[in-house]
Design an enzyme around this catalytic site. Structure first.
Site, PDB file in Angstrom:
ATOM      1  N   HIS A 181      -6.549 -12.729  -8.140  1.00  0.00           N
ATOM      2  CA  HIS A 181      -4.644 -11.642  -7.938  1.00  0.00           C
ATOM      3  C   HIS A 181      -3.364 -12.971  -8.509  1.00  0.00           C
ATOM      4  O   HIS A 181      -2.410 -12.411  -9.202  1.00  0.00           O
ATOM      5  CB  HIS A 181      -4.421 -11.777  -6.849  1.00  0.00           C
ATOM      6  CG  HIS A 181      -3.307 -10.893  -6.465  1.00  0.00           C
ATOM      7  ND1 HIS A 181      -1.769 -11.027  -5.866  1.00  0.00           N
ATOM      8  CD2 HIS A 181      -3.455  -9.115  -6.498  1.00  0.00           C
ATOM      9  CE1 HIS A 181      -1.408  -9.901  -5.302  1.00  0.00           C
ATOM     10  NE2 HIS A 181      -2.049  -8.573  -6.329  1.00  0.00           N
ATOM     11  N   ARG A 236      10.373  -6.133   1.604  1.00  0.00           N
ATOM     12  CA  ARG A 236       9.962  -4.879   1.178  1.00  0.00           C
ATOM     13  C   ARG A 236       9.311  -3.898   2.243  1.00  0.00           C
ATOM     14  O   ARG A 236       9.897  -2.796   2.483  1.00  0.00           O
ATOM     15  CB  ARG A 236       9.762  -4.310  -0.003  1.00  0.00           C
ATOM     16  CG  ARG A 236       9.665  -2.375  -0.869  1.00  0.00           C
ATOM     17  CD  ARG A 236       8.681  -2.813  -1.708  1.00  0.00           C
ATOM     18  NE  ARG A 236       7.348  -2.620  -1.721  1.00  0.00           N
ATOM     19  CZ  ARG A 236       6.286  -2.425  -2.817  1.00  0.00           C
ATOM     20  NH1 ARG A 236       6.330  -3.461  -3.752  1.00  0.00           N
ATOM     21  NH2 ARG A 236       4.716  -2.677  -1.818  1.00  0.00           N
ATOM     22  N   TYR A 239       8.786  -1.731 -11.717  1.00  0.00           N
ATOM     23  CA  TYR A 239       8.951  -3.030 -10.668  1.00  0.00           C
ATOM     24  C   TYR A 239      10.312  -3.831 -11.404  1.00  0.00           C
ATOM     25  O   TYR A 239      10.307  -4.051 -12.671  1.00  0.00           O
ATOM     26  CB  TYR A 239       7.221  -3.014 -10.502  1.00  0.00           C
ATOM     27  CG  TYR A 239       6.394  -2.296 -10.381  1.00  0.00           C
ATOM     28  CD1 TYR A 239       6.843  -1.260  -9.973  1.00  0.00           C
ATOM     29  CD2 TYR A 239       4.864  -2.944  -9.687  1.00  0.00           C
ATOM     30  CE1 TYR A 239       5.107  -0.334  -9.503  1.00  0.00           C
ATOM     31  CE2 TYR A 239       4.179  -2.189  -9.085  1.00  0.00           C
ATOM     32  CZ  TYR A 239       4.495  -0.415  -9.117  1.00  0.00           C
ATOM     33  OH  TYR A 239       3.488   0.086  -9.111  1.00  0.00           O
ATOM     34  N   ASN A 254       2.307   7.601  -0.964  1.00  0.00           N
ATOM     35  CA  ASN A 254       1.618   6.728  -0.054  1.00  0.00           C
ATOM     36  C   ASN A 254       0.956   6.564   1.128  1.00  0.00           C
ATOM     37  O   ASN A 254       0.647   6.115   1.213  1.00  0.00           O
ATOM     38  CB  ASN A 254       3.387   5.680   0.138  1.00  0.00           C
ATOM     39  CG  ASN A 254       4.071   4.877  -0.914  1.00  0.00           C
ATOM     40  OD1 ASN A 254       3.973   4.521  -1.386  1.00  0.00           O
ATOM     41  ND2 ASN A 254       5.400   4.745  -0.762  1.00  0.00           N
ATOM     42  N   ARG A 272      -7.739  -2.532  -6.382  1.00  0.00           N
ATOM     43  CA  ARG A 272      -7.862  -0.942  -5.313  1.00  0.00           C
ATOM     44  C   ARG A 272      -6.905  -0.290  -6.347  1.00  0.00           C
ATOM     45  O   ARG A 272      -6.700  -0.277  -6.622  1.00  0.00           O
ATOM     46  CB  ARG A 272      -7.206  -1.427  -4.522  1.00  0.00           C
ATOM     47  CG  ARG A 272      -7.375   0.040  -3.443  1.00  0.00           C
ATOM     48  CD  ARG A 272      -6.590  -0.003  -1.557  1.00  0.00           C
ATOM     49  NE  ARG A 272      -7.567  -1.229  -1.346  1.00  0.00           N
ATOM     50  CZ  ARG A 272      -7.519  -1.151   0.082  1.00  0.00           C
ATOM     51  NH1 ARG A 272      -6.277  -2.398   0.058  1.00  0.00           N
ATOM     52  NH2 ARG A 272      -8.254  -2.961   0.095  1.00  0.00           N
TER      53      ARG A 272
END
Length: 717
Positions: A435, A565, A469, A50, A405
């Site tokens: 997206h 989140r 996820y 991250n 990305r």
């Protein structure tokens, strides 16, 4: 009563600070001794990955804005330079906490389970012999030592490559010192698993390179050695309007990205100061961009320990997701969808149903055409081969987002493979990322009627991430929804705008406007004493217009529960502004990725799902879709089974305070200790148990949601 102005920066939190606090919550999972030890190692590795992306994209973008002369402050009032200085302080402190977690908590915990990371002096004669043979066989052929001198300039160190720097002195020229650089081969694992009986012993590959250096630098004395790693600007700077071929432009820019400006240097803390200064100067970095670390450079490679250690008892217990079962009256999925919509909650509901939907479309002779968006997909995708196999037999269209990305290279490869197979491939619209997550097929059914069937999702068409996820999928044959999906595809392939896309909300056309209208409608319900409640679950909340509308709704009496989140610029709990807004973040086993938007609507409840967060880039710079849950039973399931469960979590949920910090739910309740095993409620574990048939909805604590319902009905002021 005078209306409060909401322009003050004091009402907004800094987005970058909010992101860093999210990563701190992930680090808390690495520190949490109730998590299995190998999962704790994985969480620590995730924080490192991250942070890499934070520097590659967000810090790099900020530094670019400063260099370009931007001085305008953000929502929170910080100028770009002030924001940079804040990031410098926070990231240095975060790195310190990461290595404290590794050295003081995880290393001892691993050792207790006979999992050790050894230094070379700790090797036994047997393992030393193995290491020596490994270096000769595997390592030596891949090493290229470089000594910096006028004939050998500093090598081009690519982004995030692990390297070693050496301070060298020629034995025949004692007065001068040189810099040596060796790149650690990416083809080899960063941790080498040693053959050592029942123990799981590892040694870092960088340590082997440092040890082997004496054989590479013959004729030199090695005065000092240190591992280092450089993070570079990884933003794509495309001039799409001037590009004749977007695919080639992205491919070229990817090559340039590996050599972008350096934004961070990580180096071992005991490195010779001369090495540090030489590297800092070479990479043109400020002192704050140098991170001296007390441990292995690049904690992301700790994933190797997780992957190479087979002890399942030291990981989260595996579970079998719930498979979609057709009713007895349905011969196939298409007949099932003609009867009713299907809602899937991943990973608790298996993603196989989505893959089967597309594979069945590819194989079914009754299916006439398939249209598909692809943003990120897995390396071993089953969906892409299905589209390719269908291309010779029917009309197949794919909208592949090349600028997803860090997935650009794989998407370029998929786009070329699809084109070679005969699929019509498009790359969306100039200046807008595609997206939205849509799949649409046209089928001539056995009754002779031609119908559309669609999948709409909150997550990517990626079978790998679908296992870790949380996301939602809607499978439907509803004519209104499928017709609107058709219109969205026309927008993507022909830039053909329709008067409206009802019942869908589509950005950048009307999604922001419609979201604001939904919030305003809830505000009016509250003013007239009708049930008014908003529950919104998303990854990030940064858009000022949305935040302002939520503040106005709170002032009018709307109960607002936000499950965010990551980044959140809204400041909850401000008297007279946001005292009816509660913000929580759930960080646990699965990455929370679903976007759900619930509106009480005066008693006529509405629920929307979508691909978009409430961020400017999603609302104005991407093609996104929000879609309604029209089926009353599915709306009820989304609210009662999913949202109510998230609002009841008192184990993995943290509550955002008005100063921007997060505290555990039990701390907010004034308790000194976390809940006991009998009173603890972990939403993700509950949803696993529910999917396995081991738990029921009655297990959701009602106290957590009762108060918000009272507020929504105007019974608590």
């Amino acid at each position: 009563m005078k209306r409060v102005s909401l322009e003050s920066p004091s009402y907004y939190l800094n987005a970058e600070a909010s992101w860093l606090r999210f990563n701190r919550r992930v680090l808390e999972e690495a520190e949490d001794e109730t998590n299995p030890v190998l999962e704790r190692v994985r969480f620590l590795a995730i924080t490192a990955g991250n942070l890499d992306e934070f520097f590659e994209v967000r810090v790099a973008g900020l530094l670019q804005r400063i260099e370009d002369g931007y001085t305008e402050p953000g929502l929170d009032g910080l100028s770009p330079i002030e924001e940079r200085d804040m990031i410098a302080r926070e990231t240095q402190e975060f790195a310190r906490l990461q290595y404290q977690c590794w050295n003081e908590k995880l290393l001892p915990a691993l050792a207790r389970e006979s999992i050790r990371v050894l230094s070379l002096p700790e090797l036994t004669p047997k393992t030393r012999a193995y290491v020596e043979e490994y270096c000769e066989r595997e390592l030596d052929p891949l090493l290229t030592p470089v000594t910096i001198d006028p004939a050998h300039p500093f090598p081009r160190v690519i982004n995030k490559a692990l390297c070693l720097a050496f301070l060298l002195k020629r034995r025949r020229r004692a007065s001068a010192t040189y810099t040596g650089v060796v790149t650690v081969p990416r083809a080899l694992p960063r941790l080498i698993h040693l053959p050592n009986g029942d123990s799981n012993d590892f040694v870092f590959l960088a340590d082997l390179v440092a040890w082997y250096a004496t054989k590479m630098y013959r004729g030199y004395d090695i005065l000092s050695a240190a591992s280092f790693r450089v993070t570079r600007n990884s933003n794509l700077y495309l001039q799409e309007e001037d590009s004749r071929n977007l695919l080639e432009s992205v491919r070229t820019e990817l090559h340039n990205r590996r050599k972008g400006d350096a934004v961070r240097l990580e180096i071992e803390a005991d490195a010779d100061p001369e090495i540090i200064e030489r590297l800092r100067t070479n990479f043109e970095l400020e002192p704050w961009q140098v991170f001296s670390v007390h441990g292995p450079v690049n904690l992301s490679r700790l994933f190797n320990i997780y992957e190479q250690t087979a002890h399942l008892e030291l990981k989260f217990k595996t579970f079998v997701p719930r498979e979609l079962r057709l009713t007895a009256k349905s011969q196939d999925l298409f007949e099932e969808l003609r009867r009713h919509d299907v809602l899937l909650h991943h990973p608790f509901d298996a993603y196989d149903a989505v893959v089967s939907f597309i594979e069945a479309a590819a194989e079914d002779a009754r299916v006439l055409s398939i249209k598909q968006t692809l943003y990120r997909t897995s390396e071993h995708s089953l969906i892409v081969p299905a589209l390719m196999s269908a291309a010779p037999k029917k009309e197949v269209t794919a909208v592949v987002e090349l600028k997803a990305r860090f997935d650009e290279a794989s998407n370029i490869r998929w786009a070329r493979d699809l084109e070679d197979a005969g699929v019509q491939v498009f790359h969306g619209l100039v200046g807008l990322k595609t997206h939205c997550k849509l799949s649409l097929l046209v089928r001539r059914d056995p009754d002779g009627v031609t119908r559309r069937y669609a999948h709409l999702g909150t997550g990517n068409y990626n079978t790998a991430t679908a296992r870790v996820y949380t996301d939602l999928s809607l499978l439907t044959a509803d004519p209104e929804i499928t017709g609107a999906v058709h219109d969205v595809f026309s927008f993507l392939t022909a830039y053909a705008e329709h008067p409206n896309y009802d019942p869908l909300l589509v950005s950048p056309l009307n999604l922001a406007e419609r979201c604001l209208a939904l919030i305003a409608r809830e505000t009016e319900h509250a003013r007239h004493g009708r049930p008014a409640h908003i529950i919104a679950k998303m990854n990030a909340l940064l858009d000022k217009n949305i935040i302002t509308a939520l503040y106005r709704a709170s002032q009018a009496g709307v109960a607002i529960d936000l499950i965010v989140r990551g980044m959140c610029a809204l400041r909850p709990g401000v008297r007279g502004v946001s005292d009816r807004i509660r913000v929580r973040s759930v960080v646990g086993r699965f990455l929370e990725h679903s976007r759900i938007f619930y509106f009480a609507n005066g008693g006529e409840e509405e629920v929307y799902l979508g691909s978009a967060d409430w961020m400017p880039r999603n609302l104005y710079e991407r093609v996104e879709v929000m879609f309604p849950i029209k089926d009353a039973l599915l709306r009820e399931r989304t609210k009662r089974e999913i949202l109510d469960a998230y609002l009841a979590d008192n184990w993995k949920a943290r509550l955002l305070q008005k100063d921007g910090t997060y505290i555990r739910v039990w701390q907010a309740q004034g308790k000194r200790k976390p809940p006991s095993a009998t009173s603890a409620f972990n939403v993700q574990e509950f949803l696993i148990a529910l999917a396995e048939g081991k738990q029921s909805l009655e297990a959701i604590p009602v106290a957590a949601t009762r108060r918000t319902r009272k507020i929504a009905l105007g019974k608590e002021r």
